[in-house]
Motif scaffolding. Structure first.
Motif, short mmCIF file in Angstrom:
data_model
loop_
_atom_site.label_atom_id
_atom_site.label_comp_id
_atom_site.label_asym_id
_atom_site.label_seq_id
_atom_site.Cartn_x
_atom_site.Cartn_y
_atom_site.Cartn_z
N ALA A 1 0.83 -1.21 0.00
CA ALA A 1 0.00 0.00 0.00
C ALA A 1 0.86 1.25 0.00
N ILE A 2 1.93 1.25 0.80
CA ILE A 2 2.82 2.41 0.84
C ILE A 2 3.53 2.59 -0.50
N ALA A 3 3.91 1.48 -1.14
CA ALA A 3 4.57 1.57 -2.45
C ALA A 3 3.64 2.19 -3.49
N ILE A 4 2.37 1.80 -3.47
CA ILE A 4 1.39 2.39 -4.39
C ILE A 4 1.28 3.89 -4.14
N LEU A 5 1.25 4.28 -2.86
CA LEU A 5 1.17 5.69 -2.50
C LEU A 5 2.40 6.46 -2.98
N ILE B 1 11.85 -2.88 -1.29
CA ILE B 1 12.89 -1.92 -0.95
C ILE B 1 12.47 -1.06 0.23
N LEU B 2 11.24 -0.54 0.18
CA LEU B 2 10.75 0.32 1.25
C LEU B 2 10.69 -0.41 2.60
N ALA B 3 10.42 -1.71 2.54
CA ALA B 3 10.32 -2.51 3.77
C ALA B 3 11.68 -2.81 4.38
N GLY B 4 12.76 -2.47 3.66
CA GLY B 4 14.10 -2.70 4.19
C GLY B 4 14.63 -4.10 3.98
N HIS B 5 13.99 -4.87 3.08
CA HIS B 5 14.44 -6.24 2.83
C HIS B 5 15.66 -6.30 1.92
N LEU B 6 15.97 -5.19 1.25
CA LEU B 6 17.05 -5.22 0.25
C LEU B 6 18.07 -4.11 0.49
N ASP B 7 18.40 -3.89 1.74
CA ASP B 7 19.35 -2.83 2.07
C ASP B 7 20.74 -3.08 1.50
#
Length: 483
Positions: free
Chosen positions: A322-326, A347-353
């Motif tokens: 949802a945040i990525a869509i926003l 990426i936004l969730a921090g899974h690929l730092d």
């Protein structure tokens, strides 16, 4: 590839469907047949399992894709499919990565599915082009097949389950397709489509596992290789596996050192489970914002092709989608469906730092999001972002009590979206009133300023449940039915 098309060999009627639970009363061999049918998305009775399987998608002999298949597809579909842009994103600054967005939602029907659909139709034998094709789909594949079938003058029948969006059903009909709306889910829709393919002598085209479909999807990878140099990683949404199979093969063949990462929603992580089990297995799915990824079992051909090429699989939570869509709407002016935004969500969730400072490509592979769902996604994203808050506060019922609350909120620039008050159900003194407010703030810091102000001026303030407490500095949210 030298692949010969074949029509399905099926018998039986739609009424011959019953619950898998009855398999426990049958013999072990019949129970095994029923389980294999369920793993193929089909639950049929009195139909031998070998007769309902797709001849182009075999569990015992999967067909692995070759790079030459993708280059052939690129040549044969170039006159009918757009070469979509792959542009550096404004998101690069907030992610710490050099992010490029491959905007395949700009295809005429709104998704990458056009690539495979066009190639599958072009590769039909002349005799079968006259008879037509059939497929089962919730939306994007059906749209692509209908549109290109109309352009190529090939009859198209699509079976769509009753849960398919009405907008997509109507769009398929506008493209001249014969639309059959039957089946409670994709499993029943697929079974019906395969039966109709036998009755009407139509070619069944699997939307994610047919070799020509995968080859067509792989052309997206070829375009990325031409448009962006020195790509360190590509992050691909994964549903049935057709897109990542084609893209991974194209990218790894040209640039073996490029990292290929697959992303799934936690509510439909069928590819991750297949990797764990070593083979495609049936995976129960739940409703998800990324409905385009909601495939209960990945394709046999797709798994055989993609599994050796994928460097990492990531599973993301719904709030990050949802945040990525926003973020895509606000920063890129891109309206993308949940499945298309899954790569950015990871990426936004921090899974690929580990990719910070690297050149990263994210395919925005679909934009066919229902307008009502888009509104909900934006609100959900704002709430997860800490910018949309819900709270209740007990104020004086004397004249000016509510006005004072509004004045305080206005003084710090908080916008009230909705407000209501109640007297009958309040349990404090008779001169008080409970006010429920939904308001919008600028950011997390602004939300914290509002909280501090309310706690200072009022004795009883209860904030509603925040979908993602971690986004508000790790503060645990209050979950109260009274809010």
């Amino acid at each position: 590839m030298g692949i010969q098309y074949a029509t399905m060999s099926t018998t039986g009627t739609q009424d011959s469907v019953r619950s898998l639970a009855s398999a426990s009363d049958a013999s072990p061999s019949k129970s095994k047949e029923k389980m294999e049918s369920m793993e193929n998305g089909i639950d049929a009775v009195n139909i031998p399992t070998e007769e309902i399987t797709d001849p182009m998608c075999s569990s015992s002999c999967p067909l692995k894709l070759h790079f030459e298949d993708i280059t052939s597809a690129a040549f044969k579909i170039k006159s009918g499919v757009l070469v979509t842009p792959c542009m550096r994103s404004h998101l690069s600054e907030i992610t710490g990565m050099d992010v490029f967005l491959k905007k395949d939602f700009l295809q005429y029907t709104g998704s990458f599915k056009e690539r495979g659909a066009r190639y599958a139709l072009v590769m039909l034998p002349e005799e079968q082009k006259k008879k037509g094709v059939i497929s089962a789909s919730l939306g994007n594949h059906a749209l692509a097949l209908s549109y290109h079938g109309h352009k190529l003058r090939i009859p198209v029948t699509v079976v769509m389950p009753i849960v398919a969006p009405i907008m997509k059903i109507q769009a398929c009909r506008q493209h001249g397709a014969n639309v059959v709306v039957e089946g409670k889910d994709m499993g029943e829709a697929k079974r019906i489509a395969m039966r109709l393919s036998k009755e009407r002598n139509l070619t069944y085209v699997n939307g994610y596992d047919h070799p020509h479909i995968m080859a067509g999807q792989g052309t997206l990878g070829l375009e990325v290789a031409e448009q962006v140099s020195n790509v360190d990683a590509i992050i691909v949404p994964v549903g049935g596996g057709g897109l990542i199979a084609g893209v991974a093969l194209a990218i790894k063949t040209l640039y073996p050192k490029t990292t290929v990462i697959g992303v799934e929603s936690e509510r439909c992580a069928s590819f991750s489970r297949a990797l764990h089990e070593g083979k495609p297995v049936y995976t129960p799915i739940e409703s998800t914002l990324a409905d385009g990824l909601a495939v209960p079992m990945v394709g046999y051909n797709a798994f055989a092709t993609a599994a050796p090429l994928i460097d990492k699989m990531v599973v993301v939570k719904e709030e990050w989608i949802a945040i990525a869509i926003l973020r895509l709407v606000e920063l890129e002016k891109c309206v993308v469906e949940g499945a298309g935004a899954a790569g950015l969500a990871a990426i936004l969730a921090g899974h690929l730092d580990e990719l910070k400072g690297k050149r990263v490509v994210i395919p925005l592979c679909g934009g066919n999001i229902d307008t009502t769902i888009l509104g909900r996604c934006l609100d959900r994203g704002l709430a997860c972002d800490g910018r949309l808050l819900k709270f209740s506060v007990t104020v004086s019922d004397r004249p000016g009590g509510i006005a004072e609350l509004c004045r305080l909120m206005a003084s710090i620039g908080v916008s009230i979206k909705d407000i209501m008050h109640e007297r009958a159900w309040i349990q404090s003194d008779i001169f008080s009133v409970k006010v429920k407010v939904v308001c919008e703030t600028r950011d997390i810091e602004h939300s914290n300023i509002l909280k501090d102000m309310l706690y200072t001026h009022y004795k009883k303030v209860i904030f509603g449940e925040i979908p993602s407490p971690a986004l508000l500095g790790g503060e645990e949210a209050t979950n109260s039915e009274d809010v």
